[in-house]
Write a protein that holds these residues in place. Structure first.
Motif: not given
Lengths: 81, 92, 164
Positions: A46-49, A51-59, C78-82
């Motif tokens: 949904y977030v697609d940046s 920062m969204g990945g960081i939120v997903a890992i922390t959660y 990998s989808y977001l940053m490579g």
């Protein structure tokens, strides 16, 4: 809407209903783990940046800690009773 | 219609009903975890990412405090039956 | 068009399933419960008619982020940053493993291998399909039918000499 999001959404819906209906306490934890996988994937899509990945890992890591504490308490309560 | 707000709203509603309906304390705490899942999803779907990180860091701490209270409660119930009429601690 | 996407999701799911089940079994998840909470889940699975080693496997997945979490988070990053994202995800999964009092080899190695697989397969299957594939793979183990899933995991553990 994407076919990927639809697949993950259907699985998450199924898991939410099964958590509500199952009677056993230990099996609720298994379904809750699967639901947090789904929500973590949906956040990243949904977030697609980055920062969204960081939120997903922390959660995800924090929800795992919470499940660990609940399972430990079930064991302790069984010992006391 | 996006998928994440829809799923999060359903999780919130089911968790709220479950906290009311279940009677066992552990079941109540698991349903509360389901409610928190939906709440974090709703926060993320409005793009408040920093608040989502903070609330997902605080979620296990709240759960651990509730579980410690539950363990203390059942230990107290078990111990109260072992003592006789005159408690040495209270009668001083 | 839709058919091609569904086939990509299913193929990615099979790759993810093989990746995390083989790595988790190699690092000895079905042998013993790593934390105390995994023991009660394993005994519950045995009570409903499943295999106890498969039950320990499921309990270890619930109670600490293992190769399954590493696979999902590395494919997200990998989808977001490579490719760099996969390495960052491996570091964060290792920190999470240490928080749950585990050695943490399984999660890190699972994240690194899935990063390499996604990098090699990136012209054919994009990283987006690996996310849905991982959710599908964890659904077949934790969400669909616990009894038969634990029997299957127990057979795999017996074949790889982990457990029994």
């Amino acid at each position: 809407m994407d076919i990927v999001e639809i697949i993950i959404g259907v699985i998450a819906l199924l898991m939410a209903i099964r958590i509500f209906l199952t009677r056993s306490r230990a099996r609720k934890l298994l379904y809750l783990c699967c639901l947090s996988f789904c929500i973590s994937a949906l956040i990243a899509l949904y977030v697609d940046s980055p920062m969204g990945g960081i939120v997903a890992i922390t959660y995800f890591v924090c929800s795992t800690l919470s499940s660990n504490a609940i399972a430990y308490t079930i064991e302790q309560a069984k010992d006391i009773e | 219609m996006e998928v994440l707000p829809l799923i999060s709203g359903i999780c919130c509603i089911l968790g709220g009903i479950g906290v009311i309906l279940h009677t066992n304390p552990i079941n109540k705490i698991i349903m509360f975890a389901l409610l928190e899942v939906g709440m974090i999803g709703l926060i993320v779907s409005s793009y408040y990412l920093d608040i989502a990180i903070i609330s997902s860091l605080c979620e296990p701490i709240c759960t651990i405090i509730l579980l410690l209270g539950y363990l203390k409660y059942i230990t107290t119930i078990k111990k109260k039956k072992k003592y006789g009429r005159d408690l040495p601690v209270l009668s001083k | 068009m839709e058919i091609v996407e569904i086939i990509k999701v299913v193929v990615a799911g099979i790759i993810c399933w093989l990746n995390f089940v083989l790595i988790d079994t190699y690092f000895g998840l079905p042998e013993k419960p790593g934390v105390l909470g995994a023991k009660t889940i394993g005994e519950k699975i045995r009570d409903i008619g499943g295999n106890i080693h498969g039950g320990y496997f499921m309990g270890n997945i619930v109670c600490s982020p293992d190769a399954s979490a590493g696979t999902l988070l590395a494919s997200i990053m990998s989808y977001l940053m490579g490719v760099e994202g996969g390495i960052i995800a491996a570091l964060l999964v290792w920190i999470g493993n240490r928080l749950c009092a585990d050695p943490g080899y399984a999660g890190t190695i699972g994240a690194l291998t899935i990063t390499a697989i996604i990098y090699l397969l990136s012209p054919i299957i994009e990283a987006k399909y690996f996310i849905a594939g991982m959710v599908l793979a964890i659904f077949t183990i934790q969400g669909f039918e616990h009894k038969y899933a634990s029997i299957l995991l127990g057979k795999i553990a017996k074949k790889m000499n982990r457990g029994e």
